[in-house]
Design a protein around this motif. Structure first.
Motif, mmCIF file in Angstrom:
data_model
loop_
_atom_site.group_PDB
_atom_site.id
_atom_site.type_symbol
_atom_site.label_atom_id
_atom_site.label_comp_id
_atom_site.label_asym_id
_atom_site.label_seq_id
_atom_site.Cartn_x
_atom_site.Cartn_y
_atom_site.Cartn_z
ATOM 1 N N LEU A 57 0.829 -1.200 0.000
ATOM 2 C CA LEU A 57 0.000 0.000 0.000
ATOM 3 C C LEU A 57 0.868 1.256 0.000
ATOM 4 O O LEU A 57 1.814 1.365 0.788
ATOM 5 N N GLU A 58 0.524 2.206 -0.896
ATOM 6 C CA GLU A 58 1.275 3.449 -1.002
ATOM 7 C C GLU A 58 0.467 4.653 -0.526
ATOM 8 O O GLU A 58 1.045 5.603 -0.004
ATOM 9 N N THR A 59 -0.858 4.623 -0.727
ATOM 10 C CA THR A 59 -1.711 5.763 -0.383
ATOM 11 C C THR A 59 -2.936 5.285 0.380
ATOM 12 O O THR A 59 -3.604 4.344 -0.050
ATOM 13 N N HIS A 64 3.331 5.953 1.388
ATOM 14 C CA HIS A 64 3.840 7.271 0.993
ATOM 15 C C HIS A 64 2.941 8.408 1.461
ATOM 16 O O HIS A 64 3.446 9.476 1.808
ATOM 17 N N LEU A 65 1.607 8.186 1.466
ATOM 18 C CA LEU A 65 0.686 9.279 1.787
ATOM 19 C C LEU A 65 -0.394 8.800 2.748
ATOM 20 O O LEU A 65 -0.976 7.732 2.559
ATOM 21 N N VAL A 66 -0.677 9.634 3.767
ATOM 22 C CA VAL A 66 -1.753 9.390 4.725
ATOM 23 C C VAL A 66 -2.595 10.655 4.829
ATOM 24 O O VAL A 66 -2.065 11.746 5.086
ATOM 25 N N ASP A 67 -3.904 10.493 4.617
ATOM 26 C CA ASP A 67 -4.834 11.610 4.756
ATOM 27 C C ASP A 67 -5.786 11.316 5.904
ATOM 28 O O ASP A 67 -6.658 10.459 5.807
ATOM 29 N N LEU A 68 -5.602 12.051 7.019
ATOM 30 C CA LEU A 68 -6.450 11.914 8.202
ATOM 31 C C LEU A 68 -7.189 13.214 8.490
ATOM 32 O O LEU A 68 -7.582 13.466 9.635
ATOM 33 N N SER A 69 -7.410 14.019 7.478
ATOM 34 C CA SER A 69 -8.087 15.300 7.678
ATOM 35 C C SER A 69 -9.543 15.101 8.051
ATOM 36 O O SER A 69 -10.152 14.073 7.754
ATOM 37 N N ASN A 70 -10.107 16.106 8.741
ATOM 38 C CA ASN A 70 -11.521 16.095 9.146
ATOM 39 C C ASN A 70 -11.864 14.876 9.986
ATOM 40 O O ASN A 70 -12.737 14.085 9.664
ATOM 41 N N LEU A 124 7.128 7.378 4.644
ATOM 42 C CA LEU A 124 6.065 8.381 4.565
ATOM 43 C C LEU A 124 6.612 9.712 4.046
ATOM 44 O O LEU A 124 7.605 10.230 4.556
ATOM 45 N N GLN A 125 5.909 10.248 3.020
ATOM 46 C CA GLN A 125 6.335 11.515 2.415
ATOM 47 C C GLN A 125 5.281 12.613 2.540
ATOM 48 O O GLN A 125 5.642 13.790 2.574
ATOM 49 N N HIS A 126 3.996 12.234 2.609
ATOM 50 C CA HIS A 126 2.936 13.232 2.600
ATOM 51 C C HIS A 126 1.947 12.929 3.725
ATOM 52 O O HIS A 126 1.416 11.820 3.811
ATOM 53 N N LEU A 127 1.686 13.925 4.573
ATOM 54 C CA LEU A 127 0.778 13.763 5.707
ATOM 55 C C LEU A 127 -0.203 14.931 5.740
ATOM 56 O O LEU A 127 0.204 16.100 5.756
ATOM 57 N N ILE A 128 -1.501 14.592 5.749
ATOM 58 C CA ILE A 128 -2.568 15.599 5.784
ATOM 59 C C ILE A 128 -3.373 15.390 7.055
ATOM 60 O O ILE A 128 -4.037 14.354 7.212
ATOM 61 N N ILE A 129 -3.312 16.367 7.970
ATOM 62 C CA ILE A 129 -4.016 16.229 9.258
ATOM 63 C C ILE A 129 -4.822 17.492 9.572
ATOM 64 O O ILE A 129 -5.050 17.808 10.741
ATOM 65 N N THR A 130 -5.275 18.178 8.532
ATOM 66 C CA THR A 130 -6.079 19.381 8.744
ATOM 67 C C THR A 130 -7.435 19.034 9.333
ATOM 68 O O THR A 130 -7.933 17.926 9.209
ATOM 69 N N HIS A 131 -8.054 20.035 9.996
ATOM 70 C CA HIS A 131 -9.404 19.927 10.553
ATOM 71 C C HIS A 131 -9.529 18.736 11.507
ATOM 72 O O HIS A 131 -10.366 17.862 11.340
ATOM 73 N N ASN A 132 -8.663 18.719 12.497
ATOM 74 C CA ASN A 132 -8.792 17.828 13.648
ATOM 75 C C ASN A 132 -8.906 18.701 14.891
ATOM 76 O O ASN A 132 -9.174 19.903 14.786
ATOM 77 N N ASN A 133 -8.740 18.133 16.040
ATOM 78 C CA ASN A 133 -8.868 18.900 17.293
ATOM 79 C C ASN A 133 -7.517 19.170 17.941
ATOM 80 O O ASN A 133 -7.412 19.273 19.161
ATOM 81 N N LEU A 157 9.243 13.219 6.004
ATOM 82 C CA LEU A 157 8.132 13.945 5.413
ATOM 83 C C LEU A 157 8.598 14.982 4.397
ATOM 84 O O LEU A 157 9.551 15.727 4.646
ATOM 85 N N LEU A 158 7.863 15.019 3.245
ATOM 86 C CA LEU A 158 8.108 16.039 2.227
ATOM 87 C C LEU A 158 7.044 17.126 2.263
ATOM 88 O O LEU A 158 7.334 18.296 2.001
ATOM 89 N N THR A 159 5.771 16.732 2.552
ATOM 90 C CA THR A 159 4.680 17.709 2.622
ATOM 91 C C THR A 159 3.877 17.491 3.895
ATOM 92 O O THR A 159 3.646 16.349 4.309
ATOM 93 N N LEU A 160 3.428 18.597 4.512
ATOM 94 C CA LEU A 160 2.630 18.552 5.735
ATOM 95 C C LEU A 160 1.514 19.579 5.625
ATOM 96 O O LEU A 160 1.762 20.755 5.351
ATOM 97 N N SER A 161 0.267 19.099 5.817
ATOM 98 C CA SER A 161 -0.897 19.983 5.824
ATOM 99 C C SER A 161 -1.456 20.014 7.233
ATOM 100 O O SER A 161 -1.826 18.977 7.791
ATOM 101 N N LEU A 162 -1.535 21.232 7.806
ATOM 102 C CA LEU A 162 -1.876 21.385 9.215
ATOM 103 C C LEU A 162 -2.652 22.676 9.394
ATOM 104 O O LEU A 162 -2.371 23.688 8.749
#
Length: 777
Positions: free
Chosen positions: A139-141, A164-170, A188-197, A213-218
């Motif tokens: 698994l990559e994404t 490579h990528l994990v999206d845990l936003s919202n 892991l290169q890309h992590l999206i964790i926007t809209h959490n608590n 990590l290469l990209t981080l969304s926060l």
């Protein structure tokens, strides 16, 4: 009675379905899944399956084992069990977003050994359990966005060794420590964790020395604090939606030394916080800002442009109405500037004078009514997008200095006039988009110009005259989209000069005939006919595609009317591989001849490439294992039900017939061996009936009817066993009460009251006579 009728109906229904399958065997050669659609690949035996938006409550059980992609999005699935995805060992992508999934059993994905993409977004998952992702070693994404996840097992991601990528936003994660084990994943290169608590993002909360990590969304944190060098490779940081009282601390600028892209949007952040963030990102190359109208006038763009490494500025949706002379004066190092969706209606003539390295300028979706003069001096400009504005004319010498221009987008404007010299000196242009304008003619517009143009879009414009020679100089053009439905006149040979054209999209009514000369290399032709009309016959018009020897794909769609199609309409298409028609051949075929069909060779499948089309064996297409299995199982079920029906309602008759058959075999066997019968029957009776046997039975059967009976007391010889006597007679007559069963397979009971029904039939003389005897009894 109810049971009998039900069984009969089941048998009848099975018979009807069986007969239907036999009489319609050609239809049964096709197949379809119950709730899904299969898309086949031309060069592979693998298939993609889509079951989206079918109101499914469970995963279908008939997914082909060779599926490489499965889309189950937008259904009503609430849980996934371990058996639901069994056997899909070739699956590479699984989409189950937008369902109602509450539960996924541990080990559910264990068979998906080739899975690379897993999308579980927009569901109701509350937790990620220990063995949920067991077996997903490739698994990559993984997308888990828009769930209600508040708990994740510390080891849930351990099997994902190349993720490579994990999206845990919202979701509902509370502390950064909840993602500590994710940040530790080596791939892991890309992590999206926007809209959490999350309330803070601090390096001290992460028990990791170095992250890859290469990209981080926060977003939505009150404190961002980096005191250790844990993100040496971080290139992109997305900080959209932050709160106003954020505390930003990066103790050493080198901690973000690899950061090249920063994306921020309108929040309640102060100007000082923006400045602090930008001062930390000293290696920044791309800065994107959305909805920051509040700080535009205070010079936020100017602050960003003071970063020496900055090359791209993207400011959208910020209600910039006027580009002033000083707004971009510090942006001399920029190579890309995007000011789309800003309602710009004016630009100072010197607004871009410092931007001597600019290669891309995007002014899409603004309110410009004329070409900005400031752009005329940008000799380095390669990409210029003025789409969705209010420009009405293209005049000389606006583009003359833009000698490096390769892409020009003027679509969705109000252009009605194009000067014949407007594209003079634009010698490197490759893509020109004039879609959705009011241009009426191109007299000399392209003459001796744009000789490097490869793509030209003229869809939805008001061309009134299509004149021979309009495109004569466009010898490099490969893609042309043009509408001719409003043309008053169309000259023969209008496409001459387009020697390298590969794809032609045409919309109109009158272009069908005499216009395809000069397109000797055309590969794809798409004809969108607004209103077709019957035409007068001529040799050229009967063979409109005869000048397209290399055409491989032909798509014709008629919206209104129909043509009186010539029988030679496809003549000359010697390379055609794909033919798609919609409402074109209506009423044209009762007989069809494929001329030179024996010369056509197969292009697909690959295993048949080069073989003659007519040599292809279709027998394999008619063999349907599913049909054979259906017939076999249907017959088996029918026979089972029929046997059950007979046993339940007719078993006494079957038993009777069974005994008759055994008697026949026994009698036939003895006659073949030539064994004589000493007695016609053996009489078995109770000692209390002895007087009746000797007084009434013997006189009747032996005296009146000529039978020879064997009686135990009279005819048994000393020392002879019972078997000897069994071979000497045909039947055993048992005197007993009614409704009692016979003693063995060759016996029958005769109540005393039925003695008068006996006749003189010799039961050893044939099955038919014995049957009559028994029936009379």
């Amino acid at each position: 009675m109810v049971v009998q009728v039900s069984c009969t109906l089941v048998v009848l229904l099975l018979l009807v379905s069986l007969l239907s399958s036999l009489f319609h065997c050609e239809h049964s050669l096709a197949f379809s899944l119950k709730n899904c659609t299969i898309l086949y690949s031309e060069n592979s035996n693998n298939v993609s399956v889509t079951c989206a938006e079918h109101h499914l409550t469970a995963i279908p059980d008939d997914i082909p084992g060779n599926a490489v992609s499965l889309n189950l999005s937008s259904n009503d699935i609430s849980n996934i069990s371990r058996m639901d995805l069994g056997g899909l060992s070739k699956l590479e992508a699984l989409y189950v977003k937008n369902n109602w999934i509450l539960q996924i059993d541990d080990g559910t994905f264990v068979d998906l050994v080739e899975l690379k993409v897993l999308d579980l977004g927009e569901n109701l998952l509350t937790a990620l359990t220990k063995n949920m992702f067991q077996g997903l070693s490739k698994l990559e994404t993984i997308s888990l966005n828009n769930n209600v996840i508040s708990f994740t097992s510390p080891v849930v991601f351990q099997p994902l060794v190349i993720l490579h990528l994990v999206d845990l936003s919202n979701n509902y994660l509370h502390q950064i420590s909840d993602i500590d084990y994710i940040v530790k994943l080596p791939t892991l290169q890309h992590l999206i964790i926007t809209h959490n608590n999350f309330t803070s993002f601090q390096s001290d909360d992460l028990h990791v020395n170095t992250s890859n990590l290469l990209t981080l969304s926060l977003d939505s944190v009150k404190k961002f604090r980096i005191t250790r060098d844990i993100f040496p490779h971080l290139q992109s940081l997305d900080l959209r939606g932050w709160s106003k009282d954020i505390e930003w601390e990066v103790s050493n600028k080198t901690f973000l030394r690899s950061l090249t892209r920063l994306h921020m949007s309108e929040t309640s952040l102060s100007f000082e916080v923006y400045r602090a963030i930008l001062q930390t990102a000293y290696s920044l190359q791309e800065f994107q800002m959305d909805n920051i109208k509040k700080w535009i006038d205070d010079g936020l763009i100017d602050v960003a442009c003071q970063i020496p490494s900055l090359r791209t500025v993207d400011v959208r949706n910020s209600e910039i109405h006027n580009i002033t002379e000083h707004m971009l004066q510090s942006c001399s190092n920029l190579t890309e500037l995007n000011l789309s969706f800003n309602n710009i209606n004016s630009m100072a003539d010197n607004a871009l004078q410092s931007m001597t390295q600019l290669r891309s300028l995007i002014l899409q979706n603004n309110e410009l009514s004329e070409l900005p003069v400031a752009v005329q001096r940008l000799t380095t400009l390669e990409v210029y997008d003025l789409s969705i504005n209010d420009i009405s004319e293209l005049y000389c010498p606006y583009f003359w200095n833009l000698t490096s221009l390769t892409i020009l987008d003027l679509s969705h404007n109000q252009i009605s006039y194009v000067s014949e010299c407007v594209f003079q000196n634009v010698n490197n242009l490759k893509i020109l988009n004039l879609e959705n304008n009011k241009i009426m003619s191109f007299i000399d517009t392209f003459k001796d110009k744009l000789q490097t143009l490869e793509f030209l879009n003229l869809r939805n414009i008001d061309i009134m005259n299509f004149i021979q020679g309009d495109f004569h100089s466009l010898s490099s053009l490969q893609y042309l989209y043009i509408d001719l439905d409003e043309c008053d006149s169309v000259d023969e040979g209008g496409f001459e000069g387009l020697d390298n054209l590969q794809i032609l999209y045409l919309l109109g009514d009158n272009y069908f005939y005499d216009h395809f000369s000069g397109l000797s290399n055309l590969n794809t032709l798409i004809l969108n006919v607004v209103e077709s009309r019957t035409h007068n016959s001529s040799e050229q018009r009967d063979r409109p595609f005869s000048n397209l020897p290399k055409l491989k794909k032909l798509h014709i769609k008629v919206h209104r009317g129909y043509y009186d199609i010539s029988k030679d309409v496809l003549s000359g298409l010697t390379s055609l591989e794909y033919l798609i028609t919609e409402a074109y051949f209506m009423g044209s075929f009762k007989q069809t001849q494929v001329v030179n069909a024996h010369q056509y060779t197969c292009a697909f499948p690959v295993s048949q490439r080069g073989n003659k089309f007519l040599d292809f064996g279709f027998d394999s297409c008619r063999i349907n294992a599913a049909l054979l299995c259906f017939l076999f199982s249907s017959n088996l079920v029918m026979l089972t039900l029929l046997a059950s029906f007979i046993y339940h309602f007719l078993r006494s008759h079957v038993t009777y017939a069974y005994y008759l058959f055994l008697a026949f075999l026994y009698d036939n066997k003895r006659r073949k061996k030539g064994i004589p019968h000493s007695y016609d029957a053996f009489v078995s009776y109770n000692v209390h009936d002895k007087a009746w046997v000797y007084g009434e039975l013997l006189p009747e059967l032996e005296g009146q009817q000529g039978w020879k009976l064997c009686l135990h007391h009279r005819d048994f010889e000393p020392g002879i066993d019972d078997y000897h006597y069994e071979k000497q007679h045909c039947w055993l007559i048992t005197l007993m009460k009614p409704n009692l069963k016979p003693m063995n397979d060759f016996s029958f009971a005769i109540p005393k009251k039925n003695l008068h029904q006996l006749n003189s039939t010799n039961l050893c003389q044939g099955q038919g006579q014995r049957s009559t005897f028994l029936k009379n009894i």
